[in-house]
Design an enzyme around this catalytic site. Sequence first.
Site, short mmCIF file in Angstrom:
data_model
loop_
_atom_site.label_atom_id
_atom_site.label_comp_id
_atom_site.label_asym_id
_atom_site.label_seq_id
_atom_site.Cartn_x
_atom_site.Cartn_y
_atom_site.Cartn_z
N HIS A 152 -1.34 -1.43 -4.06
CA HIS A 152 -2.63 -1.10 -3.45
C HIS A 152 -2.70 0.41 -3.25
O HIS A 152 -1.81 1.01 -2.63
CB HIS A 152 -2.72 -1.84 -2.11
CG HIS A 152 -4.02 -1.70 -1.41
ND1 HIS A 152 -5.14 -2.42 -1.75
CD2 HIS A 152 -4.39 -0.91 -0.38
CE1 HIS A 152 -6.14 -2.09 -0.95
NE2 HIS A 152 -5.71 -1.17 -0.11
N MET A 190 -11.34 -5.92 5.72
CA MET A 190 -10.55 -5.00 6.54
C MET A 190 -10.28 -5.63 7.91
O MET A 190 -11.22 -6.10 8.57
CB MET A 190 -11.30 -3.67 6.76
CG MET A 190 -11.48 -2.82 5.53
SD MET A 190 -9.98 -2.41 4.63
CE MET A 190 -8.95 -1.66 5.90
N ASP A 226 -6.60 -6.53 4.51
CA ASP A 226 -6.02 -5.19 4.54
C ASP A 226 -6.05 -4.62 5.96
O ASP A 226 -7.12 -4.43 6.52
CB ASP A 226 -6.83 -4.29 3.59
CG ASP A 226 -6.25 -2.91 3.41
OD1 ASP A 226 -5.20 -2.61 3.98
OD2 ASP A 226 -6.88 -2.12 2.69
N MET A 240 -9.12 8.02 0.01
CA MET A 240 -9.96 8.42 1.15
C MET A 240 -10.56 9.79 0.89
O MET A 240 -9.91 10.64 0.26
CB MET A 240 -9.11 8.49 2.42
CG MET A 240 -8.37 7.22 2.74
SD MET A 240 -7.39 7.41 4.23
CE MET A 240 -6.54 5.83 4.25
N MET A 263 -12.19 4.22 -0.27
CA MET A 263 -12.80 4.42 1.05
C MET A 263 -13.53 5.75 0.99
O MET A 263 -13.14 6.74 1.63
CB MET A 263 -11.71 4.41 2.12
CG MET A 263 -11.13 3.01 2.34
SD MET A 263 -9.60 3.05 3.28
CE MET A 263 -8.46 3.35 1.94
N SER A 280 0.85 -1.19 0.00
CA SER A 280 0.00 0.00 0.00
C SER A 280 0.88 1.24 0.00
O SER A 280 1.71 1.42 0.90
CB SER A 280 -0.89 0.02 1.24
OG SER A 280 -1.38 1.33 1.44
N HIS A 301 -8.56 0.95 -3.84
CA HIS A 301 -9.46 0.75 -2.70
C HIS A 301 -10.13 2.08 -2.39
O HIS A 301 -9.50 2.98 -1.84
CB HIS A 301 -8.61 0.25 -1.51
CG HIS A 301 -9.37 0.03 -0.25
ND1 HIS A 301 -8.73 -0.17 0.96
CD2 HIS A 301 -10.70 -0.03 0.01
CE1 HIS A 301 -9.63 -0.33 1.90
NE2 HIS A 301 -10.83 -0.26 1.36
N ASP A 345 -4.82 3.49 -1.75
CA ASP A 345 -5.85 3.81 -0.76
C ASP A 345 -6.40 5.21 -1.01
O ASP A 345 -5.70 6.20 -0.80
CB ASP A 345 -5.27 3.72 0.65
CG ASP A 345 -5.10 2.28 1.09
OD1 ASP A 345 -6.09 1.54 1.04
OD2 ASP A 345 -3.97 1.90 1.48
C1 DX5 Z 1 -6.31 1.42 5.90
C2 DX5 Z 1 -5.90 1.19 4.46
C3 DX5 Z 1 -4.80 0.21 4.40
C4 DX5 Z 1 -3.59 0.62 5.17
C5 DX5 Z 1 -2.65 -0.52 5.33
O1 DX5 Z 1 -7.06 2.54 5.97
O2 DX5 Z 1 -6.99 0.70 3.70
O3 DX5 Z 1 -4.50 -0.18 3.07
O4 DX5 Z 1 -2.93 1.69 4.65
O5 DX5 Z 1 -1.62 -0.08 6.14
P1 DX5 Z 1 -0.94 -1.02 7.24
O6 DX5 Z 1 -0.39 -2.18 6.48
O7 DX5 Z 1 0.10 -0.17 7.85
O8 DX5 Z 1 -2.03 -1.40 8.20
ZN ZN Z 2 -6.55 -0.33 1.65
#
Ligand code: DX5
Ligand code: ZN
Length: 222
Positions: free
Chosen positions: A35, A139, A174, A39, A70, A10, A68, A37
Amino acid sequence: MSRPVRIAPSLLDADMGRLAEEIRAVESAGVEWLHLDVMDGHFVPNLSIGVPVVAGVRRHTRLFLDTHLMITDPARYAEPFVKAGADSITFHIEVASQPVPLIRQIRELGVRVGVSLNPDCPVERVLDIVGLVDIVLVMTVFPGFGGQTFMRDCLPKIEAIARCLRPDQTLEVDGGVNIETAPLAVAAGADTLVAGSAVFRSGDPAANVSALLSAARGGPVK
Ligand code: DX5
Ligand code: ZN
């Protein structure tokens, strides 16, 4: 039948000022997936990368961009992310009032479709639709931040979903994946392990990926 295990680094914990170098480092470890992320400050209490960053990453790599979302409105933003170069779009079931049309919409964009569920979301919420997606993303932390602790009480949920999936589907985990927790996720049935802080926060990203893969496969960790 068990699927081969892969690590999906990620970029959330990568050095955002040196993203191209960070990507090259994990490419050298042989990863196939990155990956991403995304947000929105609504679905999760944080902001991260958006469409222009995905487009920038795409210009620097041919890796599979596992995206991903979010965010509260995945239907609105799926297409811009695909145009930017995403290879899959994963939405959260918690925000999908009409998951079946959303899955169809994403599939028509020509990418793989994923559904994700938070630690407090019961497995029953996705059982009706798991047959329609390519990826189920479980998750194991509440999303929003890297570096949190893997929630072991999510393991039965991973096992329950693993029992429902076909061999061509991906079961991704994840949150909080490290060399101690990676084997637990794989034993529960996961084949794709997202890892942010365990790859990028310290040491050499390529060596960290190799150590995670070795741990996930049950081998010695160097
Ligand atoms: C959480 C994200 C993850 C996260 C993983 O909000 O969806 O992908 O960044 O990070 P680690 O591996 O540090 O938990
Ligand atoms: Zn993620």
